[in-house]
Design an enzyme around this catalytic site. Structure first.
Site, mmCIF file in Angstrom:
data_model
loop_
_atom_site.group_PDB
_atom_site.id
_atom_site.type_symbol
_atom_site.label_atom_id
_atom_site.label_comp_id
_atom_site.label_asym_id
_atom_site.label_seq_id
_atom_site.Cartn_x
_atom_site.Cartn_y
_atom_site.Cartn_z
ATOM 1 N N ASN A 143 47.891 46.720 31.558
ATOM 2 C CA ASN A 143 46.595 46.497 30.905
ATOM 3 C C ASN A 143 45.682 47.688 31.212
ATOM 4 O OD1 ASN A 143 45.006 44.776 29.255
ATOM 5 N ND2 ASN A 143 43.907 44.039 31.044
ATOM 6 N N ASN B 76 42.002 44.299 35.087
ATOM 7 C CA ASN B 76 41.138 44.774 34.017
ATOM 8 C C ASN B 76 40.306 45.975 34.434
ATOM 9 O OD1 ASN B 76 40.599 44.368 31.260
ATOM 10 N ND2 ASN B 76 40.561 42.155 31.563
ATOM 11 N N ASP C 183 35.490 41.994 31.694
ATOM 12 C CA ASP C 183 36.613 42.692 31.069
ATOM 13 C C ASP C 183 36.555 44.174 31.422
ATOM 14 O OD1 ASP C 183 38.605 43.595 29.363
ATOM 15 O OD2 ASP C 183 38.064 42.279 27.718
ATOM 16 N N GLU D 282 40.734 48.504 22.813
ATOM 17 C CA GLU D 282 40.534 48.623 24.266
ATOM 18 C C GLU D 282 40.479 50.097 24.681
ATOM 19 O OE1 GLU D 282 39.974 47.314 27.029
ATOM 20 O OE2 GLU D 282 40.275 45.159 26.864
ATOM 21 N N ARG E 290 52.853 42.748 30.989
ATOM 22 C CA ARG E 290 52.597 44.061 30.406
ATOM 23 C C ARG E 290 51.513 44.750 31.220
ATOM 24 N NH1 ARG E 290 47.581 44.154 27.942
ATOM 25 N NH2 ARG E 290 46.820 42.254 26.933
#
Ligand code: CA
Length: 295
Positions: free
Chosen positions: A105, A152, A202, A20, A103
Site C-alpha cells: 500500500n 498507510n 489515510d 493514491e 498487497r
C-alpha cells in the site's frame, strides 16, 4: 480556534478506482500518482491538462521518484523499479509473495533515499496481517514494524528526527523517533486520535511549516493539524473518499488530493459523480520537495 474552510477544484475527472500516492516531480513539473486497483501509474501535467497512464499488471500501492530517474514501486508482490516511463518493470525484492491475500500500500522515500512501504490484506480488515517495510538503496528489504493491519500514510518531520506513520485501523497518527543514519525506528507515540465519525486516517503530508495534512477517508475532508493537535484548516471535497494529499506546483503552493470510487454502490456513484477525480486547492501554505530513492 475556528478552522479555515478551503474549497477544491477538479483538475482531472479520472474515475480512478483507487487514486493514491500523489508525488510532485520537480524535474518535469508533473504529478505522478497511482490507481492501485486500476493497476496503473499516472503522470499528470498541469501545464497541458494531459494525463498519461501506464498499466503495471498488478495492484500498485505507491510510486516514488528515483535520483537516477524513473520510479520505484510498491506492488502487490513487492518492490520493483522502472528506469523510464513507459518502460519495463524490474523486480528488485519480493515481499509477502506467499500471502496472496495481501498487497503493498502507501509508500514514500525518506531523507536518506530509502523507500518505505507497508502491506495490508486486500480486504483491509484482517488484524495484524501486514507490516511496514524499508527498501534500502542496495535493494535489501527490512521488515521494520510487524503486526500492521492497514499500512498507510507516512512522512518525516522537518528536522528528520521523527517519522509519522498511520495504521488506519488504529484511528491514529503515530510518530517514531527516526535514526537518519540507520533508518531504524524507536519510541512509538500517538500524536493524533481521529474520531471514527471524522473518517479513517489515510494518506498524509507535512508542509514546510510542520503542519500535518491528513486525508480522512469517508469524511470528504483533508485537514491540517498544527503540532499542538489543533485543526486549523479543513479542505472540503465533493466526494467522501479522499485518499492522499501532496504538495506540488513549481513553488509547492498547490495541494493535490487523490480520491477513489472503488466499492461504491451505484447510488453513491450517482451522488458523487466526481469520485476518483484528482483535485487541487491553494491552501496558502507551501509544501516540500519529495525525497528521491537512491537506488
Ligand atoms: Ca492510502
Amino acid at each position: 480556534m475556528v478552522a479555515a474552510e478551503l474549497e477544491v477544484e477538479v483538475v482531472l475527472d479520472a474515475h480512478a478506482h483507487v487514486g493514491e500516492g500523489p508525488v510532485w516531480d520537480d524535474r518535469t513539473n508533473t504529478l505522478v500518482w497511482v490507481d492501485i486497483m486500476g493497476q496503473a501509474i499516472h503522470v499528470y501535467d498541469p501545464a497541458t491538462g494531459q494525463d498519461k497512464a501506464m498499466d503495471v499488471g498488478q495492484p500498485v500501492g505507491a510510486a516514488a521518484l528515483r535520483e537516477r530517474g524513473g520510479l520505484v514501486l510498491a506492488l502487490r508482490d513487492g518492490f520493483a523499479v522502472l528506469d523510464e516511463l513507459p518502460g519495463e518493470l524490474r523486480w528488485v525484492a519480493k515481499v509477502e509473495e506467499d500471502t496472496p491475500t495481501n498487497r503493498m500500500n502507501d509508500g514514500k522515500c525518506d531523507p536518506a533515499g530509502r523507500f518505505w512501504a507497508g502491506t495490508m490484506s486486500f480486504s483491509g480488515n484482517m488484524p495484524a496481517a501486514g507490516a511496514l517495510y524499508r527498501l534500502d538503496p542496495d535493494y535489501r528489504v527490512t521488515r521494520v514494524v510487524p503486526d500492521i493491519t492497514l499500512s498507510n500514510g507516512l512522512d518525516w518531520s522537518l528536522d528528520n528526527r521523527r517519522m509519522y506513520y498511520i495504521d488506519s485501523m488504529t484511528q491514529r497518527v503515530d510518530t517514531f523517533d527516526f535514526d537518519l543514519d540507520s533508518g531504524s525506528l524507536t519510541n512509538r507515540q500517538t500524536v493524533l486520535d481521529i474520531p471514527k465519525d471524522e473518517g479513517l486516517p489515510d494518506g498524509m503530508t507535512l508542509d514546510a511549516e510542520g503542519g500535518l495534512w491528513l486525508a480522512q477517508h469517508g469524511s470528504g475532508t483533508v485537514r491540517r493539524y498544527l503540532p499542538t493537535g489543533e485543526i486549523d484548516k479543513v479542505v472540503r471535497l465533493p466526494v467522501k473518499m479522499a485518499t492522499c494529499p501532496a504538495f506540488g506546483g513549481p513553488d509547492y503552493s498547490d495541494l493535490y488530493i487523490t480520491t477513489m470510487n472503488f466499492g461504491m454502490s451505484a447510488e453513491a456513484r450517482q451522488d458523487q459523480p466526481l469520485a476518483g477525480a484528482l483535485f487541487r486547492c491553494r491552501p496558502g501554505v507551501r509544501g516540500r520537495p519529495a525525497f528521491r530513492f537512491a537506488g
